[in-house]
Design an enzyme around this catalytic site. Structure first.
Site, mmCIF file in Angstrom:
data_model
loop_
_atom_site.group_PDB
_atom_site.id
_atom_site.type_symbol
_atom_site.label_atom_id
_atom_site.label_comp_id
_atom_site.label_asym_id
_atom_site.label_seq_id
_atom_site.Cartn_x
_atom_site.Cartn_y
_atom_site.Cartn_z
ATOM 1 N N MET A 242 0.832 -1.176 0.000
ATOM 2 C CA MET A 242 0.000 0.000 0.000
ATOM 3 C C MET A 242 0.871 1.232 0.000
ATOM 4 O O MET A 242 1.697 1.412 0.889
ATOM 5 C CB MET A 242 -0.900 0.024 1.241
ATOM 6 C CG MET A 242 -2.012 -1.012 1.154
ATOM 7 S SD MET A 242 -1.374 -2.579 0.587
ATOM 8 C CE MET A 242 -2.812 -3.500 0.263
ATOM 9 N N ASP B 89 4.641 -3.248 10.445
ATOM 10 C CA ASP B 89 3.867 -2.988 9.230
ATOM 11 C C ASP B 89 4.553 -3.739 8.098
ATOM 12 O O ASP B 89 5.524 -3.260 7.508
ATOM 13 C CB ASP B 89 3.832 -1.481 8.960
ATOM 14 C CG ASP B 89 2.868 -1.101 7.857
ATOM 15 O OD1 ASP B 89 2.661 -1.923 6.951
ATOM 16 O OD2 ASP B 89 2.347 0.021 7.880
ATOM 17 N N LEU B 90 4.050 -4.942 7.805
ATOM 18 C CA LEU B 90 4.731 -5.860 6.897
ATOM 19 C C LEU B 90 4.128 -5.765 5.498
ATOM 20 O O LEU B 90 3.044 -6.278 5.244
ATOM 21 C CB LEU B 90 4.656 -7.283 7.448
ATOM 22 C CG LEU B 90 5.224 -7.445 8.868
ATOM 23 C CD1 LEU B 90 5.083 -8.881 9.357
ATOM 24 C CD2 LEU B 90 6.682 -6.994 8.926
ATOM 25 N N GLU B 91 4.849 -5.082 4.616
ATOM 26 C CA GLU B 91 4.377 -4.832 3.258
ATOM 27 C C GLU B 91 5.500 -5.100 2.266
ATOM 28 O O GLU B 91 6.531 -5.678 2.604
ATOM 29 C CB GLU B 91 3.898 -3.379 3.136
ATOM 30 C CG GLU B 91 2.807 -2.981 4.114
ATOM 31 C CD GLU B 91 2.278 -1.595 3.830
ATOM 32 O OE1 GLU B 91 1.965 -1.305 2.655
ATOM 33 O OE2 GLU B 91 2.191 -0.788 4.780
ATOM 34 N N GLU B 92 5.279 -4.637 1.032
ATOM 35 C CA GLU B 92 6.309 -4.781 0.010
ATOM 36 C C GLU B 92 7.516 -3.914 0.373
ATOM 37 O O GLU B 92 7.363 -2.882 1.012
ATOM 38 C CB GLU B 92 5.743 -4.344 -1.357
ATOM 39 C CG GLU B 92 4.543 -5.131 -1.816
ATOM 40 C CD GLU B 92 4.852 -6.580 -2.137
ATOM 41 O OE1 GLU B 92 6.021 -6.994 -2.030
ATOM 42 O OE2 GLU B 92 3.938 -7.310 -2.496
#
Length: 401
Positions: free
Chosen positions: A1, A152-155
């Site tokens: 996101m 906050d585990l995202e790309e």
């Protein structure tokens, strides 16, 4: 996101301008009592030194909110396993964020710190083991005397199994070595609750015996349409937690959370105050464990700009969305509504340039109109909406027209 991220030059300017006055706050460990977990569970995200940050103490006074989720801790842009603010400013030598934390605590509040976010290099990618990753994050906890931390585990690490193993293993270690630490895990949301990699993340947490205080999803930037679609995603996520963690319904609700985006999302989904009310009602009615959003920097109406990093692009008063977090914590926001503060003083006018079209191709020097402003392309582009990617995007804001 996608989240509007901190530019190195912007951080350097902030640090240069504040280092002298904040030198006494180099170490922000405070002899303060932790707030109740309800405040950490409601803490909205705030970029403390970028994206035109508001005065957090003024926001506290206007809303009654007591806690903020400061973003983001990353690995150094040049590589390594030491924590930095947004890949630029070493935590070990920080004074700017320490000063912000001291002011919040001085006003009776506290902070959680978020590690990761969208983009950048994460410590889970660069630290070679769980223990090394945990040690890097422990520096942040110790430096700022933290009682809460958000993963906050995202790309781009979201699909990296080794990196996620480091992050979750570090979270488990920190939870064990810092008694009472409130630990949340935030991941992308989909109509099914979360996607393939989010489900694997939940499975991995269970396999290592790690239970955070909360798993939250971000139901935006994924084809969502208002609050009802977000509620549907949260209900689906509740089912995933039951099935994959082996929890009963009440336990799954208590460990589920909402991390929304106020106003216009990166892909032009629109979330109004009424949509937050819909999700809030669901969250309270089902006793969800967390209610937060991205971000306080954006919690004001746009005037003379459409920069998604500093305003919401929807009608609102200043801090309308933050008041939902206050209410979720169990407090009542002040009844008086502060005046809306414009982000610029130039109102948009009428434009004569051709309106920007999503499917059109533009090259360097092309001028378009969008949301009452003229925009000039810096290079070839297609599909990048003017005003949504900040000063480092392809479009230069040439002012009202």
């Amino acid at each position: 996101m996608q989240r509007s991220r901190l530019a190195a030059v912007g951080l350097a300017a902030v640090l240069a301008g504040t280092a002298a006055t904040l030198a006494v706050t180099t170490n922000a460990q405070a002899d303060t009592e932790a707030l109740g977990s309800n405040w950490y569970a409601s803490a909205p995200y705030l970029m403390p030194v970028s994206n035109n940050p508001p005065d957090p103490v003024a926001v506290m006074a206007a809303t009654g909110q007591k806690a903020f989720q400061l973003a983001f801790i990353l690995a150094p842009n040049g590589g390594g396993c030491s924590p930095t603010w947004d890949g630029v400013s070493a935590v070990s030598s920080d004074t700017a964020v320490a000063g912000v934390i001291s002011r919040i605590r001085g006003a009776g509040g506290d902070v959680s710190v978020s590690v990761g976010g969208y983009g950048g290099t994460k410590l889970g990618q660069t630290c070679g083991s769980v223990s090394a990753t945990a040690a890097a994050y422990q520096q942040v906890i110790t430096k700022y005397g933290l009682k809460a931390i958000d993963f906050d585990l995202e790309e781009p690490e979201y699909e990296n199994d080794a990196a996620i193993a480091n992050e979750l293993g570090a979270a488990k270690t920190l939870q064990a070595t810092n008694p009472g630490l409130f630990v949340s895990v935030t991941m992308p949301g989909t109509a099914a609750g979360t996607g393939w990699f989010g489900t694997l993340l939940i499975d991995k947490a269970k396999s290592i015996g790690f239970t955070p205080d909360n798993f939250s999803i971000m139901p935006f930037d994924g084809g969502f349409n208002g609050g009802s679609s977000q509620v549907s995603a949260l209900e689906a996520f509740h089912g995933l937690l039951m099935n994959h963690m082996g929890w009963d319904s009440a336990t799954a609700y208590a460990h589920a959370g909402f991390s929304g985006m106020n106003g216009k999302s990166d892909v032009s989904e629109m979330f109004y105050v009424a949509d937050f009310q819909t999700v809030y009602d669901y969250a309270v009615g089902h006793k969800l464990g967390r209610f937060t959003f991205w971000s306080v920097n954006r919690d004001r109406q746009c005037v003379g700009t459409t920069d998604n990093g500093v305003c919401s692009n929807v009608p609102q008063n200043d801090w309308d969305f933050t008041k939902f977090s206050t209410r979720f914590a169990g407090a009542t926001p002040p009844t008086s509504t502060p005046p809306t503060t414009p982000t610029t003083s130039n109102p948009p006018g009428s434009c004569t340039a051709a309106e920007w079209q999503k499917t059109s191709v533009y090259t360097q020097g092309n001028v378009v109109a969008h949301n009452g402003h003229k925009w000039t392309a810096k290079w070839w582009t297609q599909g990048e909406e003017p005003g949504t990617t900040g000063q480092w995007g392809v479009w230069t804001d040439s002012g009202p027209c």
